[in-house]
Design an enzyme around this catalytic site. Structure first.
Site, PDB file in Angstrom:
ATOM      1  N   LYS A  45       0.874  -1.184   0.000  1.00 41.94           N
ATOM      2  CA  LYS A  45       0.000   0.000   0.000  1.00 41.94           C
ATOM      3  C   LYS A  45       0.905   1.227   0.000  1.00 41.94           C
ATOM      4  O   LYS A  45       1.926   1.267   0.707  1.00 41.94           O
ATOM      5  CB  LYS A  45      -0.882   0.017   1.250  1.00 41.94           C
ATOM      6  N   CYS A 127      -2.125   9.715  -6.473  1.00 39.29           N
ATOM      7  CA  CYS A 127      -3.245   9.489  -5.561  1.00 39.29           C
ATOM      8  C   CYS A 127      -4.253  10.624  -5.732  1.00 39.29           C
ATOM      9  O   CYS A 127      -3.913  11.791  -5.583  1.00 39.29           O
ATOM     10  CB  CYS A 127      -2.799   9.430  -4.103  1.00 39.29           C
TER      11      CYS A 127
HETATM   12  O1  HRO Z   1      -7.317   6.759  -1.693  1.00 38.87           O
HETATM   13  C1  HRO Z   1      -6.256   6.093  -1.784  1.00 38.87           C
HETATM   14  O2  HRO Z   1      -5.591   5.663  -0.811  1.00 38.87           O
HETATM   15  C2  HRO Z   1      -5.800   5.829  -3.182  1.00 38.87           C
HETATM   16  N1  HRO Z   1      -6.772   5.455  -4.064  1.00 38.87           N
HETATM   17  C3  HRO Z   1      -6.492   5.269  -5.403  1.00 38.87           C
HETATM   18  O3  HRO Z   1      -7.383   4.913  -6.213  1.00 38.87           O
HETATM   19  N2  HRO Z   1      -5.226   5.447  -5.848  1.00 38.87           N
HETATM   20  C4  HRO Z   1      -4.216   5.813  -5.030  1.00 38.87           C
HETATM   21  O4  HRO Z   1      -3.063   5.964  -5.489  1.00 38.87           O
HETATM   22  C5  HRO Z   1      -4.509   5.999  -3.634  1.00 38.87           C
HETATM   23 CL1  HRO Z   1      -3.218   6.439  -2.550  1.00 38.87          CL
END
Ligand code: HRO
Length: 308
Positions: A45, A127
């Protein structure tokens, strides 16, 4: 059927990894994927220096043909994932970092540079769900600046996770920037940022953060993912490998990503929906297609998309 790939010094004995964010927040999630015969490697993650609870729930919803999420970067903090990468894996671990500032990214990358980690690092520039923060890779100047700063000291294999682009000139501009750097890979695409799902029964949005706006994944985004993989394959130095992410739900989707030029395939939404068994199904469905077409090795078809 021979299915393997190499990115920088890292050999993947197979095609499939998880998409960062799915089934990779905790050690147990990562261990379960590491133990899966049909998984070639795992991505952590995306990490920030400090652990984060993320956005309020509901923040992830499965939709008819995909998903919408505004997780908000919930993670155990950078040290947790560096530790996992240093102590546990039997298969490659790709360390994903997504600092909330350039300084935070440089701090994490410095720690990786000074550590004994010898795998792949992935700088997440895309993100869409940190409230108040833009998707960095939509700012071409900022992207060039951060990569210049990073490569002034980071000497280990480094890739970038990109958002989808929707304009051929943007592909040209972004590829011209990326080709200036000794990147190990580009991972394309992240979710399509700031989509909106409406439930006609409740007459409401379905996720709480950002008034319902969130990243869209799954089958909805396959055409965009294929376009981005193909566009970057056609423009990037061959030394920069491609992780194809986005919209994979069947073996035919995997085959399409490979024709577009993907070296490795990441599965997100469909892994969330189906669980780790998805990797065996995708492997079998791809193998059936390759047998039918009399291909013995992925290398025979990778990047060989025809035009009319
Ligand atoms: O809301 C998120 O954690 C998230 N959600 C996404 O769809 N892509 C990302 O790179 C991230 Cl970091």
């Amino acid at each position: 059927v021979k299915m393997d790939a190499q990115i920088a010094n890292v050999k993947f004995d197979g095609l499939f990894i998880n998409a960062s964010g799915v089934h990779c927040q905790l050690n147990n999630d990562l261990d379960e994927l590491q133990a899966n015969t049909f998984v070639a490697g795992t991505v952590t993650k995306s990490a920030t220096l400090a652990s984060r609870p993320g956005n309020p729930r509901p923040r992830y919803v499965d939709l008819a043909h995909g998903s919408i999420n505004s997780m908000g970067l919930p993670n155990q903090g950078f040290d947790y994932y560096l530790n996992y990468a240093l102590t546990r894996p039997s298969k490659p671990v790709i360390l994903s970092v997504a600092g909330l500032s350039v300084a935070e990214n440089l701090k994490m990358l410095t720690q990786i540079q000074e550590s004994s980690f010898d795998g792949l690092t992935e700088l997440n520039l895309s993100c869409p769900n940190v409230i108040g923060k833009p998707q960095l890779a939509y700012d071409f100047q900022a992207t060039e600046e951060i990569l210049t700063a990073v490569f002034s000291f980071f000497k280990k294999p480094l890739g970038v996770k990109l958002p989808p682009y929707f304009d051929l000139v943007h592909f040209d501009q972004m590829a011209a920037i990326l080709n200036k750097f000794p990147l190990s890979h580009v991972n394309s695409i992240n979710s399509i940022g700031n989509g909106l799902w409406v439930d006609p029964v409740t007459e409401s949005v379905v996720i709480k953060p950002k008034n319902g706006f969130g990243g869209v994944g799954g089958a909805y985004i396959l055409p965009t993912a294929l376009a981005n993989v193909r566009a970057f394959r056609m423009r990037l130095n061959p030394a920069i490998k491609l992780i194809g992410t986005g919209g994979v739900t069947t073996g035919a989707d995997v085959f399409a990503h490979l024709l577009c030029g993907a070296d490795i395939i990441a599965v997100g939404t469909q892994l969330q929906v189906e669980g780790p068994l998805v990797f065996e199904r995708l492997t079998n469905e791809l193998a059936a297609i390759m047998d039918e077409k009399n291909y013995q090795d992925i290398a025979e078809l990778r990047g060989k998309l025809k035009t009319l």
